[in-house]
Design a protein around this motif. Structure first.
Motif, PDB file in Angstrom:
ATOM      1  N   PHE A  36       0.848  -1.143   0.001  1.00 39.33           N
ATOM      2  CA  PHE A  36      -0.031   0.083  -0.089  1.00 39.33           C
ATOM      3  C   PHE A  36       0.920   1.226   0.035  1.00 39.33           C
ATOM      4  O   PHE A  36       0.462   2.146  -0.738  1.00 39.33           O
ATOM      5  CB  PHE A  36      -0.937   0.025   1.051  1.00 39.33           C
ATOM      6  N   GLN A  37       1.798   1.129   0.764  1.00 27.79           N
ATOM      7  CA  GLN A  37       2.814   2.466   0.863  1.00 27.79           C
ATOM      8  C   GLN A  37       3.348   2.712  -0.469  1.00 27.79           C
ATOM      9  O   GLN A  37       3.734   3.779  -0.880  1.00 27.79           O
ATOM     10  CB  GLN A  37       3.754   2.560   2.013  1.00 27.79           C
ATOM     11  N   ASN A  38       3.810   1.656  -1.263  1.00 35.41           N
ATOM     12  CA  ASN A  38       4.445   2.049  -2.527  1.00 35.41           C
ATOM     13  C   ASN A  38       3.252   2.577  -3.454  1.00 35.41           C
ATOM     14  O   ASN A  38       3.632   3.179  -4.301  1.00 35.41           O
ATOM     15  CB  ASN A  38       4.989   0.666  -3.073  1.00 35.41           C
ATOM     16  N   ALA A  39       1.958   2.099  -3.041  1.00 38.04           N
ATOM     17  CA  ALA A  39       1.054   2.681  -4.130  1.00 38.04           C
ATOM     18  C   ALA A  39       1.045   4.220  -4.011  1.00 38.04           C
ATOM     19  O   ALA A  39       0.596   5.063  -4.776  1.00 38.04           O
ATOM     20  CB  ALA A  39      -0.297   2.081  -3.817  1.00 38.04           C
ATOM     21  N   ARG A  40       1.144   4.658  -2.605  1.00 34.91           N
ATOM     22  CA  ARG A  40       1.055   6.332  -2.290  1.00 34.91           C
ATOM     23  C   ARG A  40       2.127   6.792  -2.822  1.00 34.91           C
ATOM     24  O   ARG A  40       2.174   8.006  -3.358  1.00 34.91           O
ATOM     25  CB  ARG A  40       0.958   6.541  -0.717  1.00 34.91           C
ATOM     26  N   GLN A  41       3.324   6.203  -3.019  1.00 31.66           N
ATOM     27  CA  GLN A  41       4.515   6.648  -3.797  1.00 31.66           C
ATOM     28  C   GLN A  41       4.404   6.808  -5.244  1.00 31.66           C
ATOM     29  O   GLN A  41       4.714   7.924  -5.663  1.00 31.66           O
ATOM     30  CB  GLN A  41       6.050   5.884  -3.324  1.00 31.66           C
ATOM     31  N   LEU A  42       3.685   5.957  -5.834  1.00 30.11           N
ATOM     32  CA  LEU A  42       3.498   5.939  -7.236  1.00 30.11           C
ATOM     33  C   LEU A  42       2.406   6.924  -7.476  1.00 30.11           C
ATOM     34  O   LEU A  42       2.727   7.588  -8.573  1.00 30.11           O
ATOM     35  CB  LEU A  42       2.916   4.514  -7.537  1.00 30.11           C
ATOM     36  N   LEU A  43       1.619   7.123  -6.795  1.00 25.62           N
ATOM     37  CA  LEU A  43       0.624   8.203  -7.012  1.00 25.62           C
ATOM     38  C   LEU A  43       1.306   9.711  -6.771  1.00 25.62           C
ATOM     39  O   LEU A  43       0.870  10.563  -7.707  1.00 25.62           O
ATOM     40  CB  LEU A  43      -0.389   8.135  -5.722  1.00 25.62           C
ATOM     41  N   GLN A  44       2.160   9.696  -5.863  1.00 23.19           N
ATOM     42  CA  GLN A  44       3.020  11.041  -5.845  1.00 23.19           C
ATOM     43  C   GLN A  44       3.848  11.292  -7.226  1.00 23.19           C
ATOM     44  O   GLN A  44       3.990  12.183  -7.911  1.00 23.19           O
ATOM     45  CB  GLN A  44       3.926  11.006  -4.701  1.00 23.19           C
ATOM     46  N   ALA A  45       4.344   9.931  -7.582  1.00 22.74           N
ATOM     47  CA  ALA A  45       5.105  10.227  -8.899  1.00 22.74           C
ATOM     48  C   ALA A  45       4.190  10.578 -10.141  1.00 22.74           C
ATOM     49  O   ALA A  45       4.470  11.462 -10.878  1.00 22.74           O
ATOM     50  CB  ALA A  45       5.773   8.673  -9.170  1.00 22.74           C
ATOM     51  N   LEU A  46       2.996  10.008 -10.172  1.00 18.08           N
ATOM     52  CA  LEU A  46       1.998  10.460 -11.133  1.00 18.08           C
ATOM     53  C   LEU A  46       1.744  11.659 -10.924  1.00 18.08           C
ATOM     54  O   LEU A  46       1.672  12.394 -12.208  1.00 18.08           O
ATOM     55  CB  LEU A  46       0.810   9.333 -11.123  1.00 18.08           C
ATOM     56  N   ALA A  47       1.520  11.997  -9.666  1.00 19.73           N
ATOM     57  CA  ALA A  47       1.077  13.574  -9.619  1.00 19.73           C
ATOM     58  C   ALA A  47       2.220  14.517 -10.234  1.00 19.73           C
ATOM     59  O   ALA A  47       1.854  15.724 -11.059  1.00 19.73           O
ATOM     60  CB  ALA A  47       0.895  14.158  -8.209  1.00 19.73           C
ATOM     61  N   ARG A  48       3.629  14.051  -9.908  1.00 18.94           N
ATOM     62  CA  ARG A  48       4.575  15.015 -10.538  1.00 18.94           C
ATOM     63  C   ARG A  48       4.515  15.057 -12.015  1.00 18.94           C
ATOM     64  O   ARG A  48       4.732  16.315 -12.828  1.00 18.94           O
ATOM     65  CB  ARG A  48       6.002  14.417 -10.097  1.00 18.94           C
ATOM     66  N   ARG A  49       4.531  13.857 -12.726  1.00 14.69           N
ATOM     67  CA  ARG A  49       4.233  13.923 -14.130  1.00 14.69           C
ATOM     68  C   ARG A  49       3.046  14.482 -14.844  1.00 14.69           C
ATOM     69  O   ARG A  49       2.999  15.433 -15.713  1.00 14.69           O
ATOM     70  CB  ARG A  49       4.349  12.378 -14.350  1.00 14.69           C
ATOM     71  N   ALA A  50       1.884  14.549 -13.965  1.00 22.93           N
ATOM     72  CA  ALA A  50       0.681  15.340 -14.517  1.00 22.93           C
ATOM     73  C   ALA A  50       1.003  16.936 -14.224  1.00 22.93           C
ATOM     74  O   ALA A  50       0.301  17.628 -15.207  1.00 22.93           O
ATOM     75  CB  ALA A  50      -0.416  14.801 -13.622  1.00 22.93           C
ATOM     76  N   ASP A  51       1.645  17.309 -13.216  1.00 21.94           N
ATOM     77  CA  ASP A  51       1.842  18.663 -13.101  1.00 21.94           C
ATOM     78  C   ASP A  51       2.974  19.072 -14.018  1.00 21.94           C
ATOM     79  O   ASP A  51       3.082  20.466 -14.624  1.00 21.94           O
ATOM     80  CB  ASP A  51       2.543  18.819 -11.731  1.00 21.94           C
ATOM     81  N   HIS A  52       3.973  18.256 -14.753  1.00 25.55           N
ATOM     82  CA  HIS A  52       4.959  18.739 -15.709  1.00 25.55           C
ATOM     83  C   HIS A  52       4.707  18.312 -17.224  1.00 25.55           C
ATOM     84  O   HIS A  52       5.206  18.284 -17.971  1.00 25.55           O
ATOM     85  CB  HIS A  52       6.191  18.074 -15.253  1.00 25.55           C
ATOM     86  N   LYS A  53       3.392  17.659 -17.218  1.00 27.54           N
ATOM     87  CA  LYS A  53       2.897  17.077 -18.600  1.00 27.54           C
ATOM     88  C   LYS A  53       3.675  16.151 -19.283  1.00 27.54           C
ATOM     89  O   LYS A  53       3.756  16.320 -20.478  1.00 27.54           O
ATOM     90  CB  LYS A  53       2.362  18.209 -19.422  1.00 27.54           C
ATOM     91  N   GLY A  54       4.281  15.075 -18.760  1.00 29.09           N
ATOM     92  CA  GLY A  54       4.962  14.203 -19.420  1.00 29.09           C
ATOM     93  C   GLY A  54       5.895  13.311 -18.617  1.00 29.09           C
ATOM     94  O   GLY A  54       5.781  13.271 -17.243  1.00 29.09           O
ATOM     95  N   SER A  55       6.553  12.490 -19.061  1.00 32.75           N
ATOM     96  CA  SER A  55       7.429  11.462 -18.412  1.00 32.75           C
ATOM     97  C   SER A  55       8.757  12.079 -17.750  1.00 32.75           C
ATOM     98  O   SER A  55       8.956  13.265 -18.222  1.00 32.75           O
ATOM     99  CB  SER A  55       7.847  10.345 -19.283  1.00 32.75           C
ATOM    100  N   LYS A  56       9.353  11.640 -16.866  1.00 28.77           N
ATOM    101  CA  LYS A  56      10.414  11.966 -16.306  1.00 28.77           C
ATOM    102  C   LYS A  56      11.446  12.309 -17.138  1.00 28.77           C
ATOM    103  O   LYS A  56      11.785  11.370 -18.003  1.00 28.77           O
ATOM    104  CB  LYS A  56      10.973  10.926 -15.082  1.00 28.77           C
TER     105      LYS A  56
END
Length: 386
Positions: free
Chosen positions: A64-84
């Motif tokens: 579950f805690q890894n899912a939270r980290q993944l959601l944070q990573a998705l949010a960073r990509r959404a805010d920058h509109k693209g992959s890392k």
């Protein structure tokens, strides 16, 4: 008490060669995703973001805690509109403040849909069958009522439920009351204290032994009026969650005998020397139930209040309209239109009390709507029959 829910919807996927299904839950009204794949601790954030953008949901089966980290990573990509590491497109520069508002809402909606694609499974008793999952049974029971069957929902919504539980437990300090108000899930929190202060400080009409509070919400304005000496307050709302929330708060404040709660659209029966309403401030369509406290399509509640106020005022009575002018600065509703509605309802303005917002977003220069927020004024309009 079980919260009323719409007709059940289900999601379907294949797992270990078998067809599976689960009930779908979404407070925002998001349709069940049609494409679902499993994801776990080995899922790459870039892959997850690409799938989410394509409309493919990821049903989490890992920690579950890894899912939270993944959601944070998705949010960073959404805010920058693209992959890392991928350069983001330059955002469109809006020609007007109104266009800026609509582009901002569109971007927030798209971001919300993308982040909602990470799903968490639940058992019927609100337990989460994942490693290191928190106990969210109390938070979910507060939000949804008693559980009935296994389901799935977005991790983002679950975090909102957990956050609402913390708000409810800790409460919001209300200086006008010297006590805390405890908002429930789905009921807008009175974090913008300037409008509460306006109601606490405006001069009460003569003989204001009775008041109507239209759209009670958490019950904060009813509580302020009762504490100011109004002998009886009749407060209305159509949202069962709001009525339960107001009832709990008023009981905790020792004001339950002074305030009557009524399930009604706008006005209760009869007339009162004082009728108070704090309608949603922006004429736009809400994207989730809690946004109904902010967005009012076509200013329906505002116009309904103004149109029915005169026939619910006692002779010499006043209607208090608490309204921000943010819609005017965003080009969504001109001041002239508001004044026309007041006049057409057979009302006149006795006085207006203004206050500048103190919330952090008013001073945030990075906010796309900063110019409008910086100019915003919240007003209490004292209205009477013309």
């Amino acid at each position: 008490m079980t919260t009323a829910t719409p007709e059940a919807q289900y999601i379907h996927w294949t797992e270990n060669g078998e067809d599976r299904s689960a009930r779908w839950r979404s407070e925002s009204g998001m349709a069940p995703p049609k494409r679902i794949v499993q994801a776990d601790d080995t899922t790459n954030a870039d892959t997850a973001y690409r799938l989410a953008c394509e409309g493919t949901a990821l049903l989490w089966r890992g920690d579950f805690q890894n899912a939270r980290q993944l959601l944070q990573a998705l949010a960073r990509r959404a805010d920058h509109k693209g992959s890392k590491g991928k350069k983001a497109k330059a955002p469109k520069v809006p020609a007007t403040t109104t266009e800026a508002f609509h582009l901002h809402r569109q971007a927030q909606s798209q971001r919300g849909r993308t982040l909602a694609m990470l799903l968490i499974p639940f058992e019927a008793d609100y337990s989460i069958p994942l490693r290191r999952a928190p106990d969210v049974k109390l938070a979910c029971n507060e939000a949804y009522g008693r559980g009935e069957e296994a389901f799935a929902m977005s991790l983002r919504e679950l975090l909102g439920v957990i956050g609402a539980h913390e708000w409810r437990r800790n409460g919001v300090e209300i200086p006008a009351l010297g006590e805390r108000i405890h908002p429930h899930y789905g009921v807008f929190s009175p974090v913008r204290g300037e409008y509460v202060a306006l109601v606490n400080e405006a001069p009460l009409p003569k003989n204001a032994r009775l008041a109507f509070d239209i759209g009670v919400g958490t019950g904060v304005l009813s509580a302020v009026l009762a504490r100011r000496g109004v002998e009886r307050v009749v407060a209305t709302d159509q949202d069962p969650r709001a009525l339960r929330c107001a009832r709990d708060n008023l009981q905790q404040l020792g004001l339950a005998e002074q305030v009557e709660l009524v399930n009604a659209n706008l006005f209760p029966e009869g007339r009162a020397p004082l009728v108070v309403c704090n309608p949603p401030w922006l004429p736009a369509r809400p994207s989730s139930p809690i946004e109904h406290a902010v967005y009012d399509p076509d200013s329906a509640m505002l116009r309904g209040f103004l149109g029915g106020l005169k026939e619910h005022l006692a002779p010499g009575g006043e209607g208090w309209l608490i309204l921000s002018d943010l819609a005017e600065h965003l080009g969504l509703r001109p001041r002239e239109q508001l004044m026309e509605w007041i006049a057409a309802a057979g009302l006149t303005v006795l006085d207006r009390h203004d206050v500048r917002p103190t919330h952090p977003r008013a001073a945030d220069a990075t906010d796309p709507l900063h110019a409008a927020r910086a100019a915003e004024v919240t007003s209490l309009w004292r209205l009477a029959a013309a």
